[in-house]
Design a protein around this motif. Structure first.
Motif, PDB file in Angstrom:
ATOM      1  N   HIS A 134       0.849  -1.188   0.000  1.00 16.10           N
ATOM      2  CA  HIS A 134       0.000   0.000   0.000  1.00 16.10           C
ATOM      3  C   HIS A 134       0.888   1.242   0.000  1.00 16.10           C
ATOM      4  N   ILE A 135       0.682   2.106  -0.969  1.00 10.53           N
ATOM      5  CA  ILE A 135       1.446   3.353  -1.053  1.00 10.53           C
ATOM      6  C   ILE A 135       0.493   4.516  -0.801  1.00 10.53           C
ATOM      7  N   HIS A 136       0.806   5.307   0.223  1.00 12.24           N
ATOM      8  CA  HIS A 136      -0.030   6.422   0.637  1.00 12.24           C
ATOM      9  C   HIS A 136       0.662   7.734   0.273  1.00 12.24           C
ATOM     10  N   GLY A 137      -0.042   8.584  -0.465  1.00 12.38           N
ATOM     11  CA  GLY A 137       0.491   9.896  -0.804  1.00 12.38           C
ATOM     12  C   GLY A 137      -0.131  10.979   0.060  1.00 12.38           C
ATOM     13  N   GLU A 174      -1.024  11.264  -7.560  1.00 11.89           N
ATOM     14  CA  GLU A 174      -0.029  11.165  -8.634  1.00 11.89           C
ATOM     15  C   GLU A 174       1.359  10.854  -8.086  1.00 11.89           C
ATOM     16  N   ARG A 175       1.699  11.413  -6.926  1.00 10.80           N
ATOM     17  CA  ARG A 175       3.015  11.134  -6.348  1.00 10.80           C
ATOM     18  C   ARG A 175       3.105   9.679  -5.887  1.00 10.80           C
ATOM     19  N   ALA A 176       2.048   9.166  -5.275  1.00 14.35           N
ATOM     20  CA  ALA A 176       2.041   7.756  -4.885  1.00 14.35           C
ATOM     21  C   ALA A 176       2.141   6.870  -6.121  1.00 14.35           C
ATOM     22  N   THR A 177       1.471   7.268  -7.193  1.00 12.44           N
ATOM     23  CA  THR A 177       1.524   6.504  -8.442  1.00 12.44           C
ATOM     24  C   THR A 177       2.929   6.530  -9.041  1.00 12.44           C
ATOM     25  N   GLU A 218       4.038   7.196   2.348  1.00 11.40           N
ATOM     26  CA  GLU A 218       4.086   6.098   3.331  1.00 11.40           C
ATOM     27  C   GLU A 218       3.860   4.783   2.606  1.00 11.40           C
ATOM     28  N   ILE A 219       4.606   3.763   3.038  1.00 15.44           N
ATOM     29  CA  ILE A 219       4.465   2.437   2.436  1.00 15.44           C
ATOM     30  C   ILE A 219       4.225   1.433   3.549  1.00 15.44           C
TER      31      ILE A 219
END
Length: 303
Positions: A225-228, A253-256, A299-300
């Motif tokens: 899980h990537i949280h922007g 977009e930054r998380a992507t 955050e990951i």
């Protein structure tokens, strides 16, 4: 003086432990050498002599925990952290509950800035060593092990402590009479630097991305899980509502961007879920540059 009966009982004991009498004698000799090294002052000018004696002790008894621990301490003082870690680990392999070695290992990792590994090592000594417990409490109060700041790099081994061994950390924290922090579920990366108001990563993020990918490739069956998150700054010449929408879009977009970079490094995009938060989940309050810098982050976490 050892009597014939005592010697017979000692031989029986050594046989039960599968330790040959000669090996026992060698380890006794190693203990004498270890004590000889400890009798020298703990000063840099004596380190070469101490190392020579301790290495001789280890030649006699390769699994002598005290000799390895004391040799590691010297290497630590000399800032030769690679050798210090090697000998602290060998001391622990020989004596898994050796609190002094766990404490020393935790402090070396701390000096290296490898905070998750430091936390894990100190937790092994937490119940018996008050200094290790104090270090653990400080970690839990500040969450320093869960944050990588600008200009820092967290390595693969440290990430695996958090992503692969988190439940074990939480159990050891409980065994130490403490409470795990919710921050343990995610790792905060403030070292990813994006162009202002844009999703593109600035140069210099490659090494950190490689370390993350190396850890995640080891966890091939886990969901990532990537949280922007953005700061609270408003976009110019737009309404507050539009600014909030743009911040949410920017966080997505930054998380992507991070997700696609990991995909290129062998972490399949099919394993990754993107979460956009905009500025709605700040870590600190305030409308100033200091607060903004802390709240801008990726955050990951790993399920």
């Amino acid at each position: 003086m050892l009597t014939r009966h005592t010697i017979t009982q000692l031989i029986i004991c050594l046989t039960t432990l599968h330790l040959p009498v000669m090996a026992y004698q060698d380890c006794q000799r190693a203990s004498l050498l270890n004590n000889q090294a400890l009798d020298l002052p703990d000063e840099r000018q004596y380190y070469p002599q101490q190392k020579r004696i301790l290495n001789q002790a280890i030649q006699f008894c390769p699994k002598h925990p005290q000799a390895h621990n004391n040799l590691a301490h010297i290497f630590e003082q000399e800032q030769n952290y690679t050798q210090a870690i090697e000998h602290y680990r060998r001391a622990i392999q020989a004596q898994p509950k050796y609190s002094n070695a766990w404490y020393g290992l935790g402090e070396v990792y701390y000096k290296q800035g490898r905070f998750p590994l430091s936390l894990e090592a100190h937790l092994h000594a937490c119940q018996n060593d008050p200094d290790s417990k104090a270090r653990v409490i400080a970690f839990l109060n500040t969450n320093r092990y869960a944050v990588t700041e600008e200009g820092e790099i967290i390595d693969r081994e440290s990430l695996l402590v958090l992503y692969a061994r988190r439940q074990n950390l939480e159990r050891m924290i409980s065994d130490c009479g403490l409470k795990a922090s919710p921050a343990m579920q995610k790792h905060i990366f403030r070292n990813f630097q994006f162009d202002s108001g844009k999703p593109s990563l600035q140069s210099g993020s490659d090494r950190q991305m490689e370390e993350i990918a190396a850890a995640l490739r080891n966890l091939y069956n886990r969901v990532v899980h990537i949280h922007g998150h953005t700061d609270k700054q408003l976009f110019k010449n737009v309404s507050v509502a539009e600014s909030e929408r743009l911040n949410w879009k920017l966080s997505q977009e930054r998380a992507t961007t991070v997700a696609h970079a990991l995909d290129e490094l062998g972490v399949s995009i099919t394993r990754i879920k993107i979460h956009a938060h905009g500025h709605r989940e700040p870590l600190v309050s305030g409308d100033n540059s200091g607060a903004w810098a802390q709240n801008r982050r990726v955050e990951i976490e790993v399920d």
